[in-house]
Design a protein around this motif. Structure first.
Motif, PDB file in Angstrom:
ATOM      1  N   LEU A  86      28.248  24.900 -25.683  1.00  0.00           N
ATOM      2  CA  LEU A  86      26.919  24.695 -25.092  1.00  0.00           C
ATOM      3  C   LEU A  86      26.983  23.654 -23.980  1.00  0.00           C
ATOM      4  O   LEU A  86      26.503  23.874 -22.855  1.00  0.00           O
ATOM      5  N   LEU A  87      27.626  22.532 -24.273  1.00  0.00           N
ATOM      6  CA  LEU A  87      27.700  21.465 -23.288  1.00  0.00           C
ATOM      7  C   LEU A  87      28.493  21.896 -22.054  1.00  0.00           C
ATOM      8  O   LEU A  87      28.106  21.595 -20.916  1.00  0.00           O
ATOM      9  N   LEU A  90      26.487  24.035 -19.859  1.00  0.00           N
ATOM     10  CA  LEU A  90      25.426  23.308 -19.165  1.00  0.00           C
ATOM     11  C   LEU A  90      25.926  22.583 -17.923  1.00  0.00           C
ATOM     12  O   LEU A  90      25.161  22.330 -16.998  1.00  0.00           O
ATOM     13  N   TYR A  95      24.801  22.006  -9.641  1.00  0.00           N
ATOM     14  CA  TYR A  95      23.404  21.844  -9.272  1.00  0.00           C
ATOM     15  C   TYR A  95      23.201  20.364  -8.992  1.00  0.00           C
ATOM     16  O   TYR A  95      24.096  19.541  -9.239  1.00  0.00           O
ATOM     17  N   VAL A 101      24.876  14.149 -15.031  1.00  0.00           N
ATOM     18  CA  VAL A 101      24.751  14.744 -16.365  1.00  0.00           C
ATOM     19  C   VAL A 101      26.104  14.715 -17.064  1.00  0.00           C
ATOM     20  O   VAL A 101      26.235  14.351 -18.225  1.00  0.00           O
ATOM     21  N   ARG A 102      27.152  15.082 -16.296  1.00  0.00           N
ATOM     22  CA  ARG A 102      28.499  15.101 -16.839  1.00  0.00           C
ATOM     23  C   ARG A 102      28.894  13.710 -17.342  1.00  0.00           C
ATOM     24  O   ARG A 102      29.437  13.561 -18.428  1.00  0.00           O
ATOM     25  N   SER A 103      28.599  12.689 -16.549  1.00  0.00           N
ATOM     26  CA  SER A 103      28.925  11.321 -16.963  1.00  0.00           C
ATOM     27  C   SER A 103      28.216  10.961 -18.259  1.00  0.00           C
ATOM     28  O   SER A 103      28.800  10.342 -19.151  1.00  0.00           O
ATOM     29  N   PHE A 104      26.943  11.371 -18.359  1.00  0.00           N
ATOM     30  CA  PHE A 104      26.201  11.052 -19.575  1.00  0.00           C
ATOM     31  C   PHE A 104      26.771  11.792 -20.773  1.00  0.00           C
ATOM     32  O   PHE A 104      26.839  11.247 -21.865  1.00  0.00           O
ATOM     33  N   PHE A 105      27.209  13.026 -20.560  1.00  0.00           N
ATOM     34  CA  PHE A 105      27.801  13.798 -21.657  1.00  0.00           C
ATOM     35  C   PHE A 105      29.103  13.166 -22.138  1.00  0.00           C
ATOM     36  O   PHE A 105      29.567  13.462 -23.225  1.00  0.00           O
ATOM     37  N   MET A 106      29.708  12.318 -21.314  1.00  0.00           N
ATOM     38  CA  MET A 106      30.968  11.682 -21.714  1.00  0.00           C
ATOM     39  C   MET A 106      30.748  10.435 -22.576  1.00  0.00           C
ATOM     40  O   MET A 106      31.693   9.928 -23.173  1.00  0.00           O
ATOM     41  N   MET A 172      31.966  15.438 -29.200  1.00  0.00           N
ATOM     42  CA  MET A 172      31.446  16.463 -28.285  1.00  0.00           C
ATOM     43  C   MET A 172      32.198  16.533 -26.959  1.00  0.00           C
ATOM     44  O   MET A 172      32.571  17.621 -26.528  1.00  0.00           O
ATOM     45  N   LEU A 177      35.249  19.219 -22.597  1.00  0.00           N
ATOM     46  CA  LEU A 177      36.178  19.177 -21.460  1.00  0.00           C
ATOM     47  C   LEU A 177      37.187  20.314 -21.521  1.00  0.00           C
ATOM     48  O   LEU A 177      37.499  20.941 -20.509  1.00  0.00           O
ATOM     49  N   ILE A 178      37.697  20.594 -22.724  1.00  0.00           N
ATOM     50  CA  ILE A 178      38.693  21.661 -22.845  1.00  0.00           C
ATOM     51  C   ILE A 178      38.059  23.012 -22.497  1.00  0.00           C
ATOM     52  O   ILE A 178      38.622  23.806 -21.748  1.00  0.00           O
ATOM     53  N   ALA A 181      37.429  23.291 -18.779  1.00  0.00           N
ATOM     54  CA  ALA A 181      38.650  23.654 -18.058  1.00  0.00           C
ATOM     55  C   ALA A 181      38.913  25.147 -18.200  1.00  0.00           C
ATOM     56  O   ALA A 181      39.317  25.819 -17.250  1.00  0.00           O
TER      57      ALA A 181
ATOM     58  N   ILE B  16      22.090  12.452 -27.217  1.00  0.00           N
ATOM     59  CA  ILE B  16      23.141  11.474 -26.916  1.00  0.00           C
ATOM     60  C   ILE B  16      22.562  10.067 -26.829  1.00  0.00           C
ATOM     61  O   ILE B  16      23.147   9.106 -27.337  1.00  0.00           O
ATOM     62  N   PHE B 257      32.387   5.033 -17.202  1.00  0.00           N
ATOM     63  CA  PHE B 257      31.871   5.569 -15.954  1.00  0.00           C
ATOM     64  C   PHE B 257      32.869   5.344 -14.814  1.00  0.00           C
ATOM     65  O   PHE B 257      32.951   6.140 -13.893  1.00  0.00           O
ATOM     66  N   GLN B 260      36.517   7.684 -15.555  1.00  0.00           N
ATOM     67  CA  GLN B 260      36.343   8.976 -16.205  1.00  0.00           C
ATOM     68  C   GLN B 260      37.446   9.984 -15.912  1.00  0.00           C
ATOM     69  O   GLN B 260      37.880  10.716 -16.771  1.00  0.00           O
ATOM     70  N   THR B 268      42.533  15.664 -22.464  1.00  0.00           N
ATOM     71  CA  THR B 268      42.871  17.084 -22.475  1.00  0.00           C
ATOM     72  C   THR B 268      44.352  17.308 -22.226  1.00  0.00           C
ATOM     73  O   THR B 268      44.767  18.426 -21.988  1.00  0.00           O
TER      74      THR B 268
END
Lengths: 294, 273
Positions: A86-87, A90, A95, A101-106, A172, A177-178, A181, B16, B257, B260, B268
């Motif tokens: 899902l992540l 997204l 966009y 968003v990606r940074s926050f997901f990390m 998550m 990330l995998i 990719a 999150i 941040f 990253q 990975t």
């Protein structure tokens, strides 16, 4: 004379190789000696001090822990796959603000697992805590769900569920990330071709994305199942009353002061991980074969 | 489709942020906001937000001690793993080594053991003589080096591979030996990449709990995560625990941040063909 030339040649060769060896050896020696030490200690403790493995296997404490760990692994692994997928979906397209968003997901992976576990413990505290307040309907905006506060750490099902929740939350980003990719290796033209043939986005996902993503999905299943077998911190904090194998090892070592027994459980855990990996590798091979045939 | 994506992103972001928000909220809470006695629901914002917990932390000697221990352990782990790992990575990147696949497997093999299994032999070894004579900072540093070293080698290998080989050849033509080339030409060029490996190692050590917990189980000197657990068992006060948690998290979040890209590579590594 020729022999001295040969000797000097050999010396020269040794010298240049010595250099390579000298460069290569430090980290190699450190890691391999620890590998050997760990393996030998585990085997020695498990077998030479008279720990009857059969007795261990029939001990209720061990059997219960084994089953719990099995269920923990069996539920957490597919859950982590779905959440990761899902992540990844997204943040796959570009966009405005996708980088942010990606940074926050990390973020979750940056938080120490222990801190995550403890915060979850605080949020789900009993009898008065934010989640219990919600479930009891004490906030106006949320309907009442239960009449009595839920004792999360008092139930095997709920406390291990919280441990799975915590583990999934923290890891998550790894699955994401995998899979991301994997998604990025699928070529855009294939989607365009599908679209010209009138595929809807659900069909695109089902017939194009999922099959092409199979290798990444299998990788996740292998890596995550290993990771979930050996989980320690979340069940240790959130479900201390219902030990998994990892928690059992800690308890045998610290509380019962029995390093030999702890080592034999530890060795069992290693074996379980090995077996799971073998099974999944076999499945991976079969699926690859099947995919190629189709 | 777009609005669905927007809603999902918002949901995930909420999921999150929520625990982090709760941690921050608790750490700023006054007593009335956390000890409700069931008379009123716990507020989503503290009644009287304050920094009392952080003030209390700033004068606690044991907290400062744990912070310093964490810092030293992290720096030791960075120093050990770069010192051991960088040359190995260089050798892997440049020299032809027979049977390299097997060697690479051995490099990673130690990470095949689950932490909770590996920690028993490591603790038995390091907590017995002669190692037990060393200060705990060094023992935990050695253990964290063990965890970080494979990643360090992997990242540093990539860094050395990205440096053009011509430079070495030119240095060689100008009369520099291999060691000199490594130290004077390659290391300065590789420093930014090695810096990323160092940061990765430092925060791996900063976050690490299992090995630190086993190796400092009996002593008073310990790292921040283990200190946090001890406080949790001694005096489970929501606001105090959250304040400690926040102090542990802040540096990590900031650096996540910043580095990253390299974290991604570390996470990975070898996962996708």
């Amino acid at each position: 004379m020729p022999s001295s030339i040969k000797l000097s040649y050999l010396l020269h060769k040794l010298k240049s190789n010595l250099f390579t060896i000298g460069f290569f050896i430090p980290a190699f020696l450190y890691l391999v000696s620890f590998f050997v030490i760990i393996l030998v200690f585990l085997l020695k403790f498990s077998f030479s001090e008279g720990i009857p493995f059969l007795e261990l296997f029939s001990a209720n404490e061990f059997k219960a822990a084994l089953w719990r760990t099995f269920w923990f692994m069996g539920i957490a692994t597919p859950l982590q796959l779905v959440v990761g997928l899902l992540l990844a979906l997204l943040i796959q397209q570009s966009y405005k603000g996708v980088g942010m968003v990606r940074s926050f997901f990390m973020i979750p992976i940056a938080i120490p697992a222990l801190v995550t576990a403890i915060i979850i413990d605080l949020v789900f505290s009993y009898p008065f805590g934010p989640i219990n307040d919600l479930l009891l309907g004490r906030h106006g905006f949320f309907p009442q769900i239960t009449g009595v506060p839920v004792n999360w750490s008092g139930s095997e099902f709920l406390s291990l569920g919280l441990a799975i929740l915590g583990k999934t939350w923290r890891d998550m980003p790894i699955s994401m990330l995998i899979l991301l990719a994997g998604l990025q290796t699928i070529e855009r033209e294939q989607y365009e071709a599908a679209r010209t043939m009138g595929a809807k986005s659900w069909q695109e996902f089902k017939y194009l994305t999922l099959p092409l993503l199979t290798p990444a999905i299998l990788t996740i299943l292998i890596l995550r199942s290993i990771e979930n077998w050996k989980e320690f911190i979340f069940p240790f904090i959130l479900a201390p009353a219902y030990p998994l194998l990892g928690v059992l090892i800690e308890r045998l070592y610290h509380v019962e002061q029995n390093p030999a027994l702890a080592a034999s459980v530890a060795l069992c855990l290693v074996a379980l991980i090995g077996i799971t990996t073998l099974i999944f590798t076999f499945i991976t091979k079969m699926v690859r074969k099947y995919l190629v045939r189709v | 489709m777009k609005s669905l994506r927007f809603i999902l992103i918002c949901l995930v972001l909420f999921f999150i942020i929520f625990p982090l928000f709760m941690m921050t909220k608790y750490s700023l809470s006054d007593r009335e906001s956390i000890v409700t006695g069931g008379k009123y629901p716990e507020p989503f914002f503290p009644f009287k937000p304050n920094l009392e917990m952080f003030e209390a932390l700033s004068v606690r000697k044991d907290f400062a001690g744990a912070g310093l221990t964490s810092l030293w352990v992290g720096l030791l782990a960075v120093a050990f793993s770069l010192f051991l790992g960088a040359p190995t990575a260089f050798a892997l990147a440049r020299f032809k080594i027979p049977g390299i696949a097997i060697l690479l497997f051995f490099l990673l093999s130690v990470r095949l053991f689950p932490d909770i299994s590996a920690v028993i032999p490591v603790a038995e070894l390091l907590l017995s003589r002669p190692f037990s004579l060393l200060p705990p900072v060094i023992l935990v540093g050695l253990a964290h080096t063990l965890l970080a070293l494979p990643y360090t080698v992997y990242i540093a290998k990539g860094v050395f591979e990205s440096i053009p080989k011509d430079l070495e050849e030119q240095a060689h033509v100008l009369g520099a030996g291999k060691a000199r080339t490594f130290l004077k030409i390659l290391t300065p060029l590789a420093l930014p990449g090695l810096g990323a490996a160092a940061i990765y190692t430092f925060f791996l050590s900063w976050n690490e709990f299992v090995f630190a917990y086993f190796l400092t189980f009996q002593g008073t000197q310990t790292t921040l995560p283990v200190y946090l657990l001890r406080i949790l068992t001694w005096s489970p006060q929501k606001n105090f625990i959250s304040a400690i948690s926040l102090v542990i998290c802040i540096p990590v979040i900031i650096f996540t941040f910043l580095v990253q890209r390299y974290m991604k590579e570390g996470l990975t590594a070898g996962a996708v063909k």
